[in-house]
Design an enzyme around this catalytic site. Structure first.
Site, mmCIF file in Angstrom:
data_model
loop_
_atom_site.group_PDB
_atom_site.id
_atom_site.type_symbol
_atom_site.label_atom_id
_atom_site.label_comp_id
_atom_site.label_asym_id
_atom_site.label_seq_id
_atom_site.Cartn_x
_atom_site.Cartn_y
_atom_site.Cartn_z
ATOM 1 N N CYS B 170 0.808 -1.230 0.000
ATOM 2 C CA CYS B 170 0.000 0.000 0.000
ATOM 3 C C CYS B 170 0.835 1.271 0.000
ATOM 4 O O CYS B 170 0.280 2.364 0.002
ATOM 5 C CB CYS B 170 -0.937 -0.020 1.189
ATOM 6 S SG CYS B 170 -1.863 -1.552 1.247
ATOM 7 N N HIS B 302 -2.870 8.234 5.799
ATOM 8 C CA HIS B 302 -3.049 6.881 5.270
ATOM 9 C C HIS B 302 -4.488 6.454 5.585
ATOM 10 O O HIS B 302 -5.166 5.916 4.723
ATOM 11 C CB HIS B 302 -2.014 5.932 5.870
ATOM 12 C CG HIS B 302 -2.021 4.585 5.240
ATOM 13 N ND1 HIS B 302 -1.872 4.411 3.888
ATOM 14 C CD2 HIS B 302 -2.187 3.343 5.768
ATOM 15 C CE1 HIS B 302 -1.938 3.107 3.607
ATOM 16 N NE2 HIS B 302 -2.143 2.444 4.720
ATOM 17 N N GLU B 313 -1.679 5.740 13.504
ATOM 18 C CA GLU B 313 -1.302 6.916 12.720
ATOM 19 C C GLU B 313 -1.514 8.191 13.536
ATOM 20 O O GLU B 313 -0.710 9.124 13.460
ATOM 21 C CB GLU B 313 -2.124 6.968 11.420
ATOM 22 C CG GLU B 313 -1.664 8.095 10.491
ATOM 23 C CD GLU B 313 -2.260 7.994 9.085
ATOM 24 O OE1 GLU B 313 -3.149 7.150 8.858
ATOM 25 O OE2 GLU B 313 -1.825 8.790 8.227
ATOM 26 N N LYS B 334 -9.558 8.132 1.568
ATOM 27 C CA LYS B 334 -9.938 6.727 1.323
ATOM 28 C C LYS B 334 -11.422 6.509 1.607
ATOM 29 O O LYS B 334 -12.011 5.553 1.121
ATOM 30 C CB LYS B 334 -9.102 5.777 2.185
ATOM 31 C CG LYS B 334 -7.684 5.585 1.681
ATOM 32 C CD LYS B 334 -6.977 4.447 2.414
ATOM 33 C CE LYS B 334 -5.577 4.209 1.867
ATOM 34 N NZ LYS B 334 -4.600 5.238 2.289
ATOM 35 N N HIS B 339 -9.550 2.100 -0.616
ATOM 36 C CA HIS B 339 -8.126 1.828 -0.482
ATOM 37 C C HIS B 339 -7.646 1.208 -1.791
ATOM 38 O O HIS B 339 -7.845 0.025 -2.040
ATOM 39 C CB HIS B 339 -7.858 0.894 0.688
ATOM 40 C CG HIS B 339 -6.404 0.824 1.052
ATOM 41 N ND1 HIS B 339 -5.412 1.297 0.212
ATOM 42 C CD2 HIS B 339 -5.767 0.376 2.157
ATOM 43 C CE1 HIS B 339 -4.235 1.119 0.786
ATOM 44 N NE2 HIS B 339 -4.424 0.564 1.971
ATOM 45 N N PHE B 398 1.372 -2.747 4.744
ATOM 46 C CA PHE B 398 1.612 -4.045 5.383
ATOM 47 C C PHE B 398 3.095 -4.359 5.200
ATOM 48 O O PHE B 398 3.701 -4.028 4.174
ATOM 49 C CB PHE B 398 0.810 -5.144 4.679
ATOM 50 C CG PHE B 398 -0.609 -5.278 5.172
ATOM 51 C CD1 PHE B 398 -1.038 -4.683 6.349
ATOM 52 C CD2 PHE B 398 -1.523 -6.019 4.443
ATOM 53 C CE1 PHE B 398 -2.351 -4.829 6.791
ATOM 54 C CE2 PHE B 398 -2.831 -6.174 4.877
ATOM 55 C CZ PHE B 398 -3.246 -5.578 6.055
#
Lengths: 91, 410
Positions: B170, B302, B313, B334, B339, B398
Site C-alpha cells: 500500500c 493513510h 497513525e 480513502k 483503499h 503491510f
C-alpha cells in the site's frame, strides 16, 4: 456433542498457539496465550475449516474474550448451518 | 539526523497530474468528487459477487478501454495498465509537455503497483485449474507482469531512461514517486512520469482480503468511532515531475514543489503498524524538505479505516509534530476513493496537490462520531477552505513499509 465441539476448538487453539493443551480452557483468553491479531485470524480460519462454518469477521478481534465465546460462536454457526457437528474436514 | 546539503541539488516540481478512480476518469472529476464529499463506494460489481462476503468496493465504473486504446494494443493490456496509461496521458497533457522535446534517455517512468496484472493472472489460472484448459493466452506474461504499466507508459511518452516498477504493497505509489524525486535530484533525468496503479479485484484476491477480516461491510469511516475496516478501491494516479530548471526552460507553471520524501521500515510485525516507524517517515520527509513541523497545514492521512491503523497513525502524527499536531487539518480521502492499495498514494497525492493549489481540504466522508483515540483535527462534514502552505501525504503498508511525501507551493 457440545463437549466434542468444545474440545475440538480448544485442541485447535492449543495446537495453533503452541501451548500445552492443559493450559487451554474455556476461561482462557487469546491474550493470555500471547496470540497476536494475525495469529488469531489464522486460528479462526483453522476453526472454520475444521467445522465447515463461517464465523463473524470480528471474531476474536481484540483477544480479550474467553475461549467460551469462540466455542459458542461455533455452536451458533453449526446450528445456523443446520447440523450439530460439521464435516470434520481438517480436524 | 544526517543533514543533506540540498542547495546544490535541483528542486523537483510537479507540472501535471492525471487520475482515474471510482470517483471519475480524470483528475478533475476525482478532485471535484472529493471536495463534494461524494463517496465512490458502492455495491461490488463482480461476476461472482453473489458468492462473496465482500459486498462493497470503490470500483472504476463505466470504463470502456476500447475508447482509449487502439485495437492492436488493447489485447496486451491488463486493466492495471489501461488505468496507468490513461492517467499518464492526462498528466502529460496537463503538464503541457511534448515528450518528443526532451531526449528519451533523460525521461524516467517509475510506477508503483501492489500486484500488477492480477485479473489477467486470475482469469488464466481459472481456465487452467477450474476449466481444465490445456493452454493459457500467449499474452499472459506481458499482461500480468508488475512492470507492464511502466513499460506501456514509457512507450507512450518516449521514455528511454530508467523505467521500472516499484512495489511495497500500500505504499507502492509513494515509494515510486520517491525514486523519481531521487533520480531528478541526482541529475540522472530531467523528467519523470511517476505514480501508481492498481486493479486487483479478482475473485481470488477478493477472497484473500475476506480471509484477512479487515474489510468493512458498511462503508469506510476513517478515524471515526464506528469504523469497521477498509474498503477496497482501484485506479491510477500519475504525475509529471521535472527539475525546476527543466520546467522553467520550457515555460511550464508548476503545480507544486515535491519538496521532500521520507521512507522508513518498521522491521517488525508483518501487519500491525508501528507508530515509531510511521513517525520516522514523517520526520524524514520534513527534514528532507527542510520544513519545520509548524510549516505543515494539512496531512492526507493513510487513514484506512481499520481499528489499528487509525489509532497508530494518530499517535505517529502526535509524535512527529508535537504540539503543532492539533493545528493540522487531517483528512482521509480513502473514505471516498477506497483503499486503492498500490495506487493509493497517487490518488491521495492528487488530493493533496488539489488542497495546496485551491486552498481547500476535502472532508473525511462517512464520519459519524469522534474516537477519543484519534484526537486530531479531522476535517469532517464538508470541505474546509483554508490556506495550505505545505502538506504531507502518508502511506504505511503491510510489512511495515512507510513512505511519506512532502509538498509545498512552488
Amino acid at each position: 456433542m457440545n463437549d466434542d465441539v468444545e474440545s475440538r476448538v480448544l485442541d485447535i487453539v492449543a495446537r495453533q498457539s503452541g501451548k500445552d493443551r492443559a493450559a487451554v480452557t474455556t476461561e482462557t483468553t487469546l491474550k493470555d496465550l500471547g496470540v497476536d491479531s494475525l495469529e488469531a485470524i489464522e486460528m479462526v480460519f483453522e476453526i472454520e475449516e475444521a467445522f465447515g462454518v463461517q464465523l463473524a469477521d470480528d471474531q476474536a478481534r481484540d483477544g480479550t474474550e474467553t475461549l467460551q465465546g469462540l466455542v459458542d460462536a461455533v455452536h451458533i454457526a453449526l446450528a445456523h448451518a443446520g447440523h450439530a457437528a460439521g464435516p470434520a474436514r481438517a480436524a | 539526523m544526517h543533514a543533506v546539503d540540498r542547495t546544490a541539488m535541483p528542486r523537483v516540481v510537479v507540472t501535471g497530474m492525471g487520475a482515474i478512480s471510482a470517483l471519475g476518469h480524470d483528475a478533475h472529476a476525482h478532485w471535484r468528487a472529493l471536495l463534494a464529499g461524494q463517496s465512490g463506494i458502492a455495491a461490488l460489481d463482480h461476476p461472482r459477487a453473489a458468492e462473496l462476503r465482500v459486498k462493497i468496493a470503490a470500483q472504476v465504473r463505466a470504463f470502456e478501454p476500447a475508447r482509449h486504446v487502439d485495437d492492436r494494443t488493447l489485447p496486451l493490456l491488463d486493466r492495471v495498465s489501461q488505468f496507468a496509461l490513461l492517467a499518464a496521458r492526462e498528466a502529460v497533457t496537463a503538464a503541457g509537455w511534448d515528450p518528443e522535446t526532451t531526449p528519451g534517455p533523460r525521461i524516467a517512468v517509475i510506477i508503483g503497483t501492489g500486484i500488477g496484472g492480477e485479473t489477467s493472472r486470475d482469469d488464466e489460472c481459472r481456465k487452467l485449474y477450474a476449466e481444465g484448459a490445456a493452454r493459457v493466452h500467449p499474452f499472459s506474461i506481458v499482461r500480468a507482469m508488475a512492470s507492464a504499466p511502466a513499460s506501456h507508459v514509457a512507450s507512450a511518452c518516449h521514455a528511454m531512461g530508467p523505467v521500472f516498477a516499484v512495489t511495497s504493497a500500500c505504499a507502492s505509489s509513494n515509494h515510486a514517486i520517491a525514486q523519481a524525486v531521487l533520480l531528478l535530484r541526482a541529475g540522472v533525468v530531467d523528467v519523470a512520469v511517476t505514480g501508481g496503479a492498481e486493479a486487483s479485484m479478482s475473485y481470488s484476491v477478493l477472497r484473500a482480503w475476506e480471509a484477512m477480516r479487515v474489510l468493512a461491510d458498511d462503508t469506510c469511516r476513517p478515524f471515526c468511532a464506528q469504523r469497521k475496516g477498509l474498503v477496497l478501491g482501484e485506479g491510477a494516479g500519475m504525475f509529471v515531475l521535472e527539475s525546476a530548471t527543466h520546467a522553467a526552460a520550457r515555460g511550464a507553471t508548476p503545480l507544486a514543489e515535491l519538496a521532500g520524501i521520507g521512507m522508513s521500515s518498521d522491521a517488525g510485525d508483518i501487519v500491525a503498524p508501528s507508530a515509531d516507524g510511521s513517525a520516522a517517515a514523517m520526520r524524514a520527509a520534513l527534514a528532507d524538505a527542510g520544513m519545520r513541523p509548524s510549516d505543515v497545514d494539512h496531512i492526507n492521512a493513510h487513514g484506512t479505516g481499520t481499528v489499528a491503523n487509525d489509532v497508530t497513525e494518530t499517535r505517529a502524527i502526535h509524535d512527529a509534530f508535537g504540539t503543532h499536531a492539533a493545528r493540522i487539518a487531517v483528512t482521509s480521502t480513502k473514505s471516498m476513493h477506497g483503499h486503492a492499495l498500490g495506487a493509493a498514494g497517487a490518488l491521495e497525492l492528487v488530493a493533496t496537490l488539489g488542497a495546496l493549489r485551491d486552498g481547500i481540504v476535502p472532508p473525511t466522508a462517512n464520519f459519524l462520531d469522534r474516537d477519543g483515540a484519534c484526537d486530531l483535527d479531522i476535517v469532517t462534514g464538508g470541505a474546509r477552505r483554508m490556506a495550505v502552505r505545505a502538506a504531507l501525504s502518508n502511506s504505511f503498508a503491510f510489512g511495515g513499509l512507510n513512505a511519506v511525501l512532502a509538498v509545498r507551493r512552488a
